[in-house]
Motif scaffolding. Structure first.
Motif, mmCIF file in Angstrom:
data_model
loop_
_atom_site.group_PDB
_atom_site.id
_atom_site.type_symbol
_atom_site.label_atom_id
_atom_site.label_comp_id
_atom_site.label_asym_id
_atom_site.label_seq_id
_atom_site.Cartn_x
_atom_site.Cartn_y
_atom_site.Cartn_z
ATOM 1 N N GLU A 194 45.773 -14.727 -9.027
ATOM 2 C CA GLU A 194 46.069 -15.444 -9.860
ATOM 3 C C GLU A 194 47.630 -15.447 -10.232
ATOM 4 O O GLU A 194 48.134 -14.820 -11.542
ATOM 5 C CB GLU A 194 46.785 -12.924 -10.129
ATOM 6 N N THR B 259 47.634 -16.452 -13.853
ATOM 7 C CA THR B 259 47.500 -16.073 -15.092
ATOM 8 C C THR B 259 48.959 -15.109 -14.873
ATOM 9 O O THR B 259 49.703 -14.840 -16.073
ATOM 10 C CB THR B 259 47.009 -14.913 -14.674
ATOM 11 N N GLU C 202 42.836 -8.918 -9.640
ATOM 12 C CA GLU C 202 41.456 -9.512 -10.318
ATOM 13 C C GLU C 202 41.176 -8.519 -10.934
ATOM 14 O O GLU C 202 40.691 -8.807 -12.187
ATOM 15 C CB GLU C 202 39.810 -9.644 -9.138
ATOM 16 N N ASN C 203 41.202 -7.253 -11.400
ATOM 17 C CA ASN C 203 40.612 -7.014 -12.634
ATOM 18 C C ASN C 203 41.426 -6.665 -13.213
ATOM 19 O O ASN C 203 40.955 -6.198 -14.714
ATOM 20 C CB ASN C 203 40.562 -4.942 -11.932
ATOM 21 N N GLU C 204 42.579 -6.827 -13.852
ATOM 22 C CA GLU C 204 43.286 -6.438 -14.605
ATOM 23 C C GLU C 204 43.580 -8.970 -15.303
ATOM 24 O O GLU C 204 42.728 -7.998 -16.361
ATOM 25 C CB GLU C 204 44.873 -7.670 -14.468
ATOM 26 N N VAL C 205 42.182 -9.549 -13.964
ATOM 27 C CA VAL C 205 42.637 -10.281 -14.959
ATOM 28 C C VAL C 205 40.969 -10.774 -15.913
ATOM 29 O O VAL C 205 40.688 -11.029 -16.909
ATOM 30 C CB VAL C 205 42.670 -12.160 -14.318
ATOM 31 N N ALA C 206 39.953 -9.688 -15.635
ATOM 32 C CA ALA C 206 39.087 -9.701 -16.359
ATOM 33 C C ALA C 206 38.603 -8.672 -16.926
ATOM 34 O O ALA C 206 38.388 -9.099 -18.222
ATOM 35 C CB ALA C 206 37.951 -9.334 -14.928
ATOM 36 N N SER C 207 39.819 -7.918 -16.962
ATOM 37 C CA SER C 207 40.031 -7.144 -17.980
ATOM 38 C C SER C 207 40.554 -6.957 -19.209
ATOM 39 O O SER C 207 40.618 -6.732 -20.110
ATOM 40 C CB SER C 207 40.461 -5.509 -17.927
ATOM 41 N N GLY C 208 42.278 -8.034 -18.712
ATOM 42 C CA GLY C 208 42.732 -8.315 -19.827
ATOM 43 C C GLY C 208 43.727 -7.245 -20.235
ATOM 44 O O GLY C 208 44.301 -7.199 -21.014
#
Ligand code: HAM
Length: 418
Positions: free
Chosen positions: A334, A337, A381-387
């Motif tokens: 991450e 990002t 990971e979740n934050e990157v995937a969901s934006g």
């Protein structure tokens, strides 16, 4: 062995420099509101400038100046105060031809070889202000009101203002004679320094802290009872103007100053919180100085504040800046990002910090606490995937979800600020 700084010369570290900037910014704001403009003059001047202005028999000139001969065989001195250099510049650039009324302020280091202790250093910093060209006591009152406003604006109710008048070349000789004849009868009670001062500068005996001298001078004649009518009227008007502006002050007829150029009004802002270094700011009128330095007969009045002493008084308050946001990451994946968000937020004016070293989440959050960040945000990971990400307010743990973008994070931080 590691090198250290010269005794009496201090480093101002980042935690402390915030307090200094606050002092400087407040002074600039208050002084500029009063119509003062900044002047910058050199820290090194010809030695003669200080001998002629401060006075050959003062402690500063006799004992405290950093004077040396430069490679061109000139005697030069690191300035022990600012007024002499500012007036030298005023004369040298003939500033008076445009307007004899100049309102000037300056800030910077001064140098005196004194015995260092709390509040007294060999390199110290002054913020000073001077008005030339006004005889009227209105100028005295404006300067005193400005000084009082500065301390109010900076949030210090202590120190308090004390004023006095030292008379002029017309009435001071008579006072000096009266004081000398009083001291003459008490010579055996005076310290060695004061006995020497008896001949050169008897007023300084009123300022001596040696108990014998304090007792011996307790009943000394008062300068205020020896003023000529011009000086008496001037002092009465200064007091009247201070009352009109509701500026609190007290009269201290024993106040003398360590520089010879003063005439009429003198003053100090005094604190009881710094031991013997009680003067946080000091100044007065110097109606003869400009002509004494080879300029026209133009009067002046001003003061200088000691930045170190003000900083000590402000010691309890925290002026360090803290990040608005700390960005933590779950793992290596991450970091791109996170860096992109970090960079974008910095460019948009948000104070942001992030982990530079790939530390554990727990240690990153400890750092966010240590830096006293207002908010934190964890990217996994979740934050990157969901934006989307959760922004946590550190003071109470309140969490708000936002788009993982500069605008998204900004909207939360700014909303909360407003
Ligand atoms: P001064 O009383 O010598 O006056 O210094 C002004 C202030 O500088 C003092 O009240 C104190 O706060 C600070 N100060 C002086 N010496 C030290 C030191 N060794 N360490 C830390 N702080 C110090 C003047 O310098 C005059 N030029 C003021 C003036 C301006 N008069 C008219 N215009």
């Amino acid at each position: 062995m590691a090198l250290t700084a010269v005794k009496g010369f201090n480093d101002i570290l980042p935690g402390e420099s915030g307090r200094w900037q606050h002092i400087e910014q407040t002074a600039r704001r208050v002084f500029e509101l009063n119509g003062f403009g900044e002047i910058r003059v050199p820290v090194l001047e010809k030695t003669e400038l200080f001998c002629r202005s401060i006075g050959d028999t003062t402690d500063i000139v006799e004992k405290e100046m950093y004077t040396f001969v430069d490679k061109g065989e000139n005697s030069v001195t690191l300035r022990p105060e600012g007024t002499a250099g500012v007036m030298r510049a005023f004369i040298e650039h003939k500033m008076y031809t445009q307007d004899p009324v100049a309102k000037l302020y300056y800030l910077g280091p001064m140098f005196r070889y004194e015995r260092p202790q709390k509040g007294r250093y060999r390199q110290f910093h002054q913020i000073g202000a001077e008005i030339t060209g006004v005889n009227d006591p209105l100028a005295d009152a404006q300067v005193l009101n400005m000084l009082t406003s500065f301390f109010r604006e900076i949030g210090l109710s202590e120190p308090t203002l004390q004023i006095n008048s030292l008379g002029c070349p017309e009435c001071r000789p008579a006072y000096r004679a009266a004081l000398r004849s009083y001291l003459d009868e008490r010579m055996e009670h005076l310290c060695e320094d004061c006995r020497r001062r008896f001949a050169t500068n008897p007023l300084r005996t009123l300022d001596c802290k040696v108990p014998g001298c304090v007792a011996a001078t307790a009943g000394a004649p008062s300068v205020l009872e020896h003023l000529c009518s011009g000086c008496d009227d001037h002092f009465a008007s200064v007091c009247r103007y201070l009352k009109i502006s509701s500026t609190p002050y007290s009269i201290n007829a024993r106040m003398v100053r360590g520089l010879d150029y003063y005439t009429r009004t003198t003053f100090e802002m005094v604190t009881g919180l710094l031991g013997s270094q009680s003067a946080v700011a000091a100044g007065g009128r110097y109606d003869g100085l400009i002509s004494q330095l080879g300029g026209p007969a133009i009067p002046g009045i001003g003061f200088a504040m000691g930045v170190e002493r003000i900083a000590l008084l402000l010691n309890e308050q925290d002026f360090t800046t803290h990040p608005d946001l700390f960005i933590a990451t779950m793992g290596e994946g991450e970091r791109d990002t996170a860096f992109s968000l970090f960079d974008g937020l910095l460019k948009s004016g948000i104070r942001v910090e992030m982990d530079y070293e790939g530390k554990s989440l727990k240690s990153q959050m400890r750092r966010a606490d240590k830096l006293k960040a207002s908010y934190s945000l964890v990217i996994g990971e979740n934050e990157v995937a969901s934006g989307r990400a959760t922004v946590k307010r550190m003071i109470d743990g309140r969490q708000t979800e936002a788009p993982l973008s500069v605008a998204g994070v900004q909207s939360i931080i700014r909303r909360s600020e407003g």
